[in-house]
Enzyme design. Sequence first.
Site, PDB file in Angstrom:
ATOM      1  N   HIS A 160       0.833  -1.220   0.000  1.00 29.58           N
ATOM      2  CA  HIS A 160       0.000   0.000   0.000  1.00 29.58           C
ATOM      3  C   HIS A 160       0.864   1.266   0.000  1.00 29.58           C
ATOM      4  CE1 HIS A 160      -3.425  -2.625   1.199  1.00 29.58           C
ATOM      5  NE2 HIS A 160      -2.483  -3.237   1.897  1.00 29.58           N
ATOM      6  N   SER A 287      14.636  20.563 -16.690  1.00 30.00           N
ATOM      7  CA  SER A 287      13.466  21.403 -16.950  1.00 30.00           C
ATOM      8  C   SER A 287      13.930  22.648 -17.689  1.00 30.00           C
ATOM      9  CB  SER A 287      12.824  21.790 -15.624  1.00 30.00           C
ATOM     10  OG  SER A 287      12.026  22.945 -15.803  1.00 30.00           O
ATOM     11  N   LYS A 293      15.872  20.991 -11.553  1.00 25.87           N
ATOM     12  CA  LYS A 293      15.181  19.734 -11.843  1.00 25.87           C
ATOM     13  C   LYS A 293      16.032  18.705 -12.577  1.00 25.87           C
ATOM     14  CE  LYS A 293      11.363  18.704 -11.341  1.00 25.87           C
ATOM     15  NZ  LYS A 293      10.135  19.130 -12.048  1.00 25.87           N
ATOM     16  N   GLU A 300       9.493   7.474 -16.843  1.00 30.03           N
ATOM     17  CA  GLU A 300       8.140   7.929 -17.179  1.00 30.03           C
ATOM     18  C   GLU A 300       7.739   7.430 -18.560  1.00 30.03           C
ATOM     19  OE1 GLU A 300       7.819  12.081 -14.724  1.00 30.03           O
ATOM     20  OE2 GLU A 300       9.173  12.012 -16.412  1.00 30.03           O
TER      21      GLU A 300
END
Length: 470
Positions: A160, A287, A293, A300
């Site tokens: 979880h 970024s 970043k 992804e």
Amino acid sequence: MAKQHTQVTWGGRFSAGPAELMLQFSESVSFDHRLAPFDIAGSKAHSAMLAKVGLITAKERHAIHAGLDEIAKEIAAGKFAWNPQLEDVHMNIEQALTKRVPAAAKLHTARSRNDQVATDMRLWFKHACAVLAEKLRGAQSALLATAETHNDVLIPGYTHLQRAQPVYLAHHLFAWMEMLDRDVERFERVAASANWCPLGSGAIAGTTLPIDREFTALQLGFTDAKGRPQVTQNSMDTVADRDLFIEFASACALVGVHFSRMAEDLILWSSSEFKFADLPDAFCTGSSLMPQKKNPDSCELLRGKSARLQGNLHTLLTLAKGLPLTYNRDLQEDKPPVFDSFDQTGLCADVFAGTVGGMRINRGACAAAVADPSLLATDLADYLVERGLPFREAHHVVGAVVQLAEKHAMQLDQLPTEEVMKLHPAFGPDWIAVFDLKRALAKRRGTGMPGPAQIRRQFARWKKRLRTKA
Ligand code: ARG
């Protein structure tokens, strides 16, 4: 329309060729040209068979083979001129051959593009499965190397997405190894299903000519473990069946799901909140606006590609579902999804290997996270079980210990022993030894558990497996 279009092989009963728009709409050579090596192998086997049964002469077979070899070389060198007006890979090669070798006009004897394309694809699937299995082995090797470099690192395992119990990082990575191993075996099964020769099924009902299907199958390596030829058993099913496409796309979709889940773990691990891992710059991007970043783009995209792989599977299921037997032109749309699944699955395996292979593990953050004593609350319940409590009661008692710790805003292992002993008489002064992490892991001895002895066994198992399977 334009008379010159009637050059297509089936043009005999037509007085006009297809409209330009229809040619654009129906051509498949722009994507099926990659079947060329398999198409040529199929034509060589077929013509060898025709010569064997006396439908063409040895001289004609020789001329056909020489012409096909020449075309194969041109294609490999990128010098072959593919013509979309000739629809597909099969007709492009046959027409080019016929221009060079008059005997090639006999090549299509006892053959249809329906059993031809089924053969090309079965050969292609055998090849594609072997390539992808190899790439998945590469991803496993990268995982094994990373596990080895960090074989003493412990992390919390999660259910979880809440901290659950401690495990070796290697145990987590070996869970991924299992997923990929099943994928490899799945491709081996798809390759085995592909291993039946369609040639001789013709368009739908075979041929009246005295062909030798087994001979063709032998030439193309459609054989069982004992070297006996395997030929498909129903001519109608052979030209209509697209199960293999669906099985292959399904195997790819499942690889995609696996990589997507692993990628999700890596994305979490590389976040500032976890900080377990630092992903390699080579597989991340920055970024355009925020200078600090470093985004886990490869992971992804692995997640994103899994959607695409599932889409390809769905395309094929939908394509096949309403079709009457046997071949229908709809089936030409079966190739883009499987080719895309092949390409993307191979890329995913390579990118995953690169990402995992270059990942750095932040030992400090892992150690801090796994030092959380509540990860061993279950071990404390086991301690009470060893002292005779039924597990349900032990679970309840430890729940009270957890509550007490929360009340005092203390870690579990900071609670005074007297307080704990007050909660149940089965607690002794040795209760605190439960929180020794090394000891806790050493007690997990059974097969499949994350104890150090088992981890050593799994390292040996994976090393052997990757050596022998590579
Ligand atoms: N390009 C076709 C396909 O992939 C080959 C089979 C064509 N057969 C036919 N009857 N038009 O489906």
